[in-house]
Motif scaffolding. Sequence first.
Motif, mmCIF file in Angstrom:
data_model
loop_
_atom_site.group_PDB
_atom_site.id
_atom_site.type_symbol
_atom_site.label_atom_id
_atom_site.label_comp_id
_atom_site.label_asym_id
_atom_site.label_seq_id
_atom_site.Cartn_x
_atom_site.Cartn_y
_atom_site.Cartn_z
ATOM 1 N N LYS A 92 5.057 -36.487 -81.935
ATOM 2 C CA LYS A 92 6.315 -36.604 -81.202
ATOM 3 C C LYS A 92 6.891 -38.012 -81.341
ATOM 4 C CE LYS A 92 8.205 -35.815 -76.587
ATOM 5 N NZ LYS A 92 7.874 -35.472 -75.184
ATOM 6 N N GLU A 93 6.031 -39.033 -81.258
ATOM 7 C CA GLU A 93 6.485 -40.415 -81.416
ATOM 8 C C GLU A 93 7.031 -40.657 -82.821
ATOM 9 O OE1 GLU A 93 3.056 -42.699 -80.420
ATOM 10 O OE2 GLU A 93 3.324 -42.436 -78.261
ATOM 11 N N MET A 94 6.369 -40.100 -83.849
ATOM 12 C CA MET A 94 6.851 -40.260 -85.226
ATOM 13 C C MET A 94 8.209 -39.595 -85.403
ATOM 14 S SD MET A 94 4.969 -42.184 -87.051
ATOM 15 C CE MET A 94 5.670 -41.835 -88.632
ATOM 16 N N ASN A 95 8.396 -38.414 -84.827
ATOM 17 C CA ASN A 95 9.687 -37.727 -84.935
ATOM 18 C C ASN A 95 10.787 -38.533 -84.249
ATOM 19 O OD1 ASN A 95 8.619 -35.623 -86.412
ATOM 20 N ND2 ASN A 95 8.323 -34.312 -84.623
ATOM 21 N N GLN A 96 10.493 -39.116 -83.095
ATOM 22 C CA GLN A 96 11.482 -39.949 -82.403
ATOM 23 C C GLN A 96 11.812 -41.193 -83.225
ATOM 24 O OE1 GLN A 96 9.613 -40.650 -78.631
ATOM 25 N NE2 GLN A 96 10.411 -38.770 -77.714
ATOM 26 N N PHE A 97 10.799 -41.794 -83.847
ATOM 27 C CA PHE A 97 11.013 -42.963 -84.706
ATOM 28 C C PHE A 97 11.928 -42.612 -85.876
ATOM 29 C CE2 PHE A 97 9.509 -44.923 -88.708
ATOM 30 C CZ PHE A 97 10.011 -46.203 -88.515
ATOM 31 N N ARG A 98 11.679 -41.478 -86.507
ATOM 32 C CA ARG A 98 12.482 -41.080 -87.667
ATOM 33 C C ARG A 98 13.916 -40.734 -87.273
ATOM 34 N NH1 ARG A 98 7.396 -37.865 -89.479
ATOM 35 N NH2 ARG A 98 6.366 -39.454 -90.715
ATOM 36 N N GLU A 99 14.097 -40.162 -86.093
ATOM 37 C CA GLU A 99 15.445 -39.839 -85.633
ATOM 38 C C GLU A 99 16.217 -41.096 -85.242
ATOM 39 O OE1 GLU A 99 17.038 -36.932 -85.792
ATOM 40 O OE2 GLU A 99 15.240 -36.174 -86.787
ATOM 41 N N ALA A 100 15.515 -42.169 -84.883
ATOM 42 C CA ALA A 100 16.165 -43.399 -84.443
ATOM 43 C C ALA A 100 16.381 -44.394 -85.588
ATOM 44 C CB ALA A 100 15.330 -44.052 -83.345
ATOM 45 N N LEU A 101 16.112 -43.984 -86.835
ATOM 46 C CA LEU A 101 16.328 -44.890 -87.966
ATOM 47 C C LEU A 101 17.788 -45.314 -88.030
ATOM 48 C CD1 LEU A 101 14.272 -43.230 -90.848
ATOM 49 C CD2 LEU A 101 13.791 -45.384 -89.723
ATOM 50 N N THR A 102 17.988 -46.581 -88.378
ATOM 51 C CA THR A 102 19.355 -47.094 -88.493
ATOM 52 C C THR A 102 19.537 -47.738 -89.859
ATOM 53 O OG1 THR A 102 18.703 -49.207 -87.520
ATOM 54 C CG2 THR A 102 19.563 -47.533 -86.016
ATOM 55 N N LYS A 103 20.771 -47.799 -90.266
ATOM 56 C CA LYS A 103 21.120 -48.422 -91.538
ATOM 57 C C LYS A 103 20.769 -49.911 -91.480
ATOM 58 C CE LYS A 103 24.987 -48.571 -94.716
ATOM 59 N NZ LYS A 103 26.391 -48.224 -94.921
ATOM 60 N N GLY A 104 20.116 -50.415 -92.522
ATOM 61 C CA GLY A 104 19.723 -51.810 -92.588
ATOM 62 C C GLY A 104 18.322 -52.087 -92.061
ATOM 63 N N GLN A 105 17.658 -51.082 -91.507
ATOM 64 C CA GLN A 105 16.311 -51.253 -90.958
ATOM 65 C C GLN A 105 15.280 -51.296 -92.085
ATOM 66 O OE1 GLN A 105 15.304 -48.124 -88.229
ATOM 67 N NE2 GLN A 105 13.526 -49.195 -87.434
ATOM 68 N N LYS A 106 14.317 -52.200 -91.975
ATOM 69 C CA LYS A 106 13.248 -52.289 -92.970
ATOM 70 C C LYS A 106 12.144 -51.320 -92.579
ATOM 71 C CE LYS A 106 14.110 -57.109 -94.125
ATOM 72 N NZ LYS A 106 14.632 -56.949 -95.445
ATOM 73 N N VAL A 107 11.635 -50.548 -93.571
ATOM 74 C CA VAL A 107 10.618 -49.534 -93.315
ATOM 75 C C VAL A 107 9.581 -49.533 -94.436
ATOM 76 C CG1 VAL A 107 12.130 -48.001 -91.988
ATOM 77 C CG2 VAL A 107 11.982 -47.738 -94.448
ATOM 78 N N ILE A 108 8.468 -48.836 -94.159
ATOM 79 C CA ILE A 108 7.424 -48.603 -95.158
ATOM 80 C C ILE A 108 7.245 -47.097 -95.270
ATOM 81 C CG2 ILE A 108 5.017 -48.986 -95.797
ATOM 82 C CD1 ILE A 108 5.021 -51.434 -93.997
ATOM 83 N N THR A 109 7.146 -46.591 -96.506
ATOM 84 C CA THR A 109 6.946 -45.161 -96.719
ATOM 85 C C THR A 109 5.458 -44.838 -96.726
ATOM 86 O OG1 THR A 109 6.819 -45.323 -99.123
ATOM 87 C CG2 THR A 109 9.021 -45.086 -98.153
ATOM 88 N N ALA A 110 5.159 -43.549 -96.778
ATOM 89 C CA ALA A 110 3.766 -43.101 -96.819
ATOM 90 C C ALA A 110 3.073 -43.564 -98.100
ATOM 91 C CB ALA A 110 3.694 -41.583 -96.721
ATOM 92 N N GLY A 111 3.827 -43.785 -99.150
ATOM 93 C CA GLY A 111 3.260 -44.258 -100.407
ATOM 94 C C GLY A 111 3.120 -45.765 -100.476
ATOM 95 N N GLY A 112 3.534 -46.466 -99.427
ATOM 96 C CA GLY A 112 3.396 -47.912 -99.386
ATOM 97 C C GLY A 112 4.582 -48.665 -99.959
ATOM 98 N N ILE A 113 5.707 -47.993 -100.123
ATOM 99 C CA ILE A 113 6.897 -48.635 -100.666
ATOM 100 C C ILE A 113 7.679 -49.278 -99.524
ATOM 101 C CG2 ILE A 113 9.079 -48.254 -101.869
ATOM 102 C CD1 ILE A 113 7.719 -45.866 -103.255
ATOM 103 N N TYR A 114 7.963 -50.560 -99.669
ATOM 104 C CA TYR A 114 8.772 -51.290 -98.692
ATOM 105 C C TYR A 114 10.226 -51.187 -99.101
ATOM 106 C CZ TYR A 114 4.600 -53.587 -96.808
ATOM 107 O OH TYR A 114 3.397 -53.849 -96.218
ATOM 108 N N GLY A 115 11.097 -50.948 -98.142
ATOM 109 C CA GLY A 115 12.511 -50.863 -98.469
ATOM 110 C C GLY A 115 13.377 -51.026 -97.240
ATOM 111 N N THR A 116 14.679 -51.078 -97.501
ATOM 112 C CA THR A 116 15.669 -51.189 -96.445
ATOM 113 C C THR A 116 16.513 -49.925 -96.456
ATOM 114 O OG1 THR A 116 15.747 -53.569 -96.795
ATOM 115 C CG2 THR A 116 17.534 -52.604 -95.526
#
Length: 107
Positions: A46-70
């Motif tokens: 539930k926390e992961m789903n809330q995090f994904r729904e709250a993503l915003t443009k310009g936010q820095k994230v890490i993917t499941a494969g370890g890729i860093y991006g904006t």
Amino acid sequence: MNLLTILLQAEPMAPRGGGMNMIVMLVLFLAVFYFFLMRPQQKRQKEMNQFREALTKGQKVITAGGIYGTVKEIKEGYVLLEVDSNTTIRVDKTMIMRVPEAPEAKK
């Protein structure tokens, strides 16, 4: 008479209160299983789903494969990530895992 015929003729002893004890043990096992395994997993999901729904443009994230991006653009099922200057990749929204930690937070 030998031992085999004695064992075959003996009537099996009925367990005393074994049925009720077994039911109580099964209920306790299921309760422990739910509260220690299933409930925490549902809470994390539930926390992961809330995090994904709250993503915003310009936010820095890490993917499941370890890729860093904006985050460059957010669509219904995927996110466009800018991983380098002028390099954008499309990543499924469910593969966005977390926000990178600040370097001073690791110390």
